[in-house]
Design a protein around this motif. Sequence first.
Motif, PDB file in Angstrom:
ATOM      1  N   LEU B  70      42.884  30.787   9.719  1.00 27.42           N
ATOM      2  CA  LEU B  70      42.830  29.338   9.854  1.00 27.42           C
ATOM      3  C   LEU B  70      41.729  28.872   8.908  1.00 27.42           C
ATOM      4  O   LEU B  70      40.648  29.451   8.872  1.00 27.42           O
ATOM      5  CB  LEU B  70      42.460  29.033  11.306  1.00 27.42           C
ATOM      6  CG  LEU B  70      42.613  27.643  11.861  1.00 27.42           C
ATOM      7  CD1 LEU B  70      44.059  27.187  11.792  1.00 27.42           C
ATOM      8  CD2 LEU B  70      42.180  27.647  13.333  1.00 27.42           C
ATOM      9  N   ARG B  71      42.029  27.863   8.113  1.00 29.31           N
ATOM     10  CA  ARG B  71      41.015  27.391   7.167  1.00 29.31           C
ATOM     11  C   ARG B  71      40.868  25.878   7.292  1.00 29.31           C
ATOM     12  O   ARG B  71      41.865  25.160   7.289  1.00 29.31           O
ATOM     13  CB  ARG B  71      41.440  27.785   5.752  1.00 29.31           C
ATOM     14  CG  ARG B  71      40.417  27.540   4.708  1.00 29.31           C
ATOM     15  CD  ARG B  71      40.941  27.954   3.355  1.00 29.31           C
ATOM     16  NE  ARG B  71      40.684  29.334   3.037  1.00 29.31           N
ATOM     17  CZ  ARG B  71      39.533  29.784   2.524  1.00 29.31           C
ATOM     18  NH1 ARG B  71      38.538  28.941   2.300  1.00 29.31           N
ATOM     19  NH2 ARG B  71      39.374  31.049   2.231  1.00 29.31           N
ATOM     20  N   LEU B  72      39.652  25.420   7.450  1.00 33.00           N
ATOM     21  CA  LEU B  72      39.380  23.987   7.520  1.00 33.00           C
ATOM     22  C   LEU B  72      38.603  23.580   6.287  1.00 33.00           C
ATOM     23  O   LEU B  72      37.546  24.156   5.999  1.00 33.00           O
ATOM     24  CB  LEU B  72      38.529  23.635   8.740  1.00 33.00           C
ATOM     25  CG  LEU B  72      39.197  23.693  10.099  1.00 33.00           C
ATOM     26  CD1 LEU B  72      39.062  25.093  10.683  1.00 33.00           C
ATOM     27  CD2 LEU B  72      38.545  22.697  11.040  1.00 33.00           C
ATOM     28  N   ARG B  73      39.122  22.608   5.597  1.00 35.22           N
ATOM     29  CA  ARG B  73      38.379  22.055   4.470  1.00 35.22           C
ATOM     30  C   ARG B  73      37.760  20.743   4.940  1.00 35.22           C
ATOM     31  O   ARG B  73      38.444  19.907   5.524  1.00 35.22           O
ATOM     32  CB  ARG B  73      39.344  21.828   3.300  1.00 35.22           C
ATOM     33  CG  ARG B  73      38.639  21.619   2.004  1.00 35.22           C
ATOM     34  CD  ARG B  73      39.582  21.341   0.869  1.00 35.22           C
ATOM     35  NE  ARG B  73      38.800  21.061  -0.305  1.00 35.22           N
ATOM     36  CZ  ARG B  73      38.706  21.855  -1.370  1.00 35.22           C
ATOM     37  NH1 ARG B  73      39.407  22.951  -1.428  1.00 35.22           N
ATOM     38  NH2 ARG B  73      37.929  21.553  -2.386  1.00 35.22           N
ATOM     39  N   THR B  74      36.476  20.588   4.718  1.00 34.70           N
ATOM     40  CA  THR B  74      35.815  19.339   5.110  1.00 34.70           C
ATOM     41  C   THR B  74      35.090  18.774   3.892  1.00 34.70           C
ATOM     42  O   THR B  74      35.044  19.401   2.841  1.00 34.70           O
ATOM     43  CB  THR B  74      34.792  19.570   6.246  1.00 34.70           C
ATOM     44  OG1 THR B  74      33.635  20.215   5.703  1.00 34.70           O
ATOM     45  CG2 THR B  74      35.366  20.425   7.356  1.00 34.70           C
ATOM     46  N   LEU B  75      34.514  17.564   4.041  1.00 33.90           N
ATOM     47  CA  LEU B  75      33.764  16.970   2.936  1.00 33.90           C
ATOM     48  C   LEU B  75      32.622  17.876   2.485  1.00 33.90           C
ATOM     49  O   LEU B  75      32.329  17.969   1.305  1.00 33.90           O
ATOM     50  CB  LEU B  75      33.191  15.605   3.368  1.00 33.90           C
ATOM     51  CG  LEU B  75      34.197  14.491   3.657  1.00 33.90           C
ATOM     52  CD1 LEU B  75      33.448  13.239   4.102  1.00 33.90           C
ATOM     53  CD2 LEU B  75      35.064  14.202   2.427  1.00 33.90           C
ATOM     54  N   HIS B  77      31.950  21.387   3.534  1.00 33.28           N
ATOM     55  CA  HIS B  77      32.096  22.841   3.400  1.00 33.28           C
ATOM     56  C   HIS B  77      33.496  23.267   3.814  1.00 33.28           C
ATOM     57  O   HIS B  77      34.288  22.449   4.299  1.00 33.28           O
ATOM     58  CB  HIS B  77      31.038  23.567   4.236  1.00 33.28           C
ATOM     59  CG  HIS B  77      31.062  23.218   5.684  1.00 33.28           C
ATOM     60  ND1 HIS B  77      30.048  22.525   6.290  1.00 33.28           N
ATOM     61  CD2 HIS B  77      31.991  23.425   6.643  1.00 33.28           C
ATOM     62  CE1 HIS B  77      30.359  22.334   7.554  1.00 33.28           C
ATOM     63  NE2 HIS B  77      31.535  22.868   7.783  1.00 33.28           N
ATOM     64  N   LEU B  79      35.596  26.148   6.215  1.00 27.41           N
ATOM     65  CA  LEU B  79      35.439  27.078   7.328  1.00 27.41           C
ATOM     66  C   LEU B  79      36.670  27.966   7.367  1.00 27.41           C
ATOM     67  O   LEU B  79      37.798  27.459   7.393  1.00 27.41           O
ATOM     68  CB  LEU B  79      35.436  26.297   8.641  1.00 27.41           C
ATOM     69  CG  LEU B  79      34.146  25.982   9.333  1.00 27.41           C
ATOM     70  CD1 LEU B  79      34.437  25.345  10.673  1.00 27.41           C
ATOM     71  CD2 LEU B  79      33.305  27.232   9.512  1.00 27.41           C
ATOM     72  N   ILE B  81      38.519  30.939   9.658  1.00 26.61           N
ATOM     73  CA  ILE B  81      38.463  31.622  10.955  1.00 26.61           C
ATOM     74  C   ILE B  81      39.533  32.710  10.937  1.00 26.61           C
ATOM     75  O   ILE B  81      40.712  32.430  10.737  1.00 26.61           O
ATOM     76  CB  ILE B  81      38.720  30.635  12.119  1.00 26.61           C
ATOM     77  CG1 ILE B  81      37.793  29.414  11.997  1.00 26.61           C
ATOM     78  CG2 ILE B  81      38.521  31.319  13.465  1.00 26.61           C
ATOM     79  CD1 ILE B  81      38.138  28.268  12.943  1.00 26.61           C
TER      80      ILE B  81
END
Lengths: 97, 97
Positions: B70-75, B77, B79, B81
């Motif tokens: 699971l990959r979260l792209r944010t402003l 960084h 993440l 998982i």
Amino acid sequence: MSAEIEEILKRYSNFPNVSGIIIVDAFAIPIKTTMEYTLTVHYAALANNLLAKGSKMVQKLDSSNELTALRLRTLNHELMIVPEENFFIVVVQKPCE
Amino acid sequence: MSAEIEEILKRYSNFPNVSGIIIVDAFAIPIKTTMEYTLTVHYAALANNLLAKGSKMVQKLDSSNELTALRLRTLNHELMIVPEENFFIVVVQKPCE
């Protein structure tokens, strides 16, 4: 909005290995899809749920931060979920090697 | 398990732009971290939650399928998982350009 939607469909179709694209409105209703409709509804509902949870998580860690994309890699395919202002996009891709 | 954990830390440290790695056990307890502890606990709890939701979503769409990352792209960084059999890994990266 419909020109914007067509533009998005065109843009994501050019991504590698794309097998489906769904555009979902703020009420979790699919407004455009390249996939079979029952599957579209399932993807839309579950992606909406996960996106809400992911956004909340990111904001809880840092209230000035914002989720810009969510990607799920699975055994069979990859799912990308991209939030926009009034809708979100679900892109289904075959996994890259 | 500790040799395996060290091996994982070494492997993910070689990823580009990594700013933190957390290993979390099946009870959502961080067992190894390169980050400040309070932040580690927050990341672990929220990642655990999102991972459970994501896995359930993938299995609901296709019971023979499985979430592998699971990959979260944010402003600020990215993440990643990654679930393993008895634990999961959280990797914090600065976003790639």
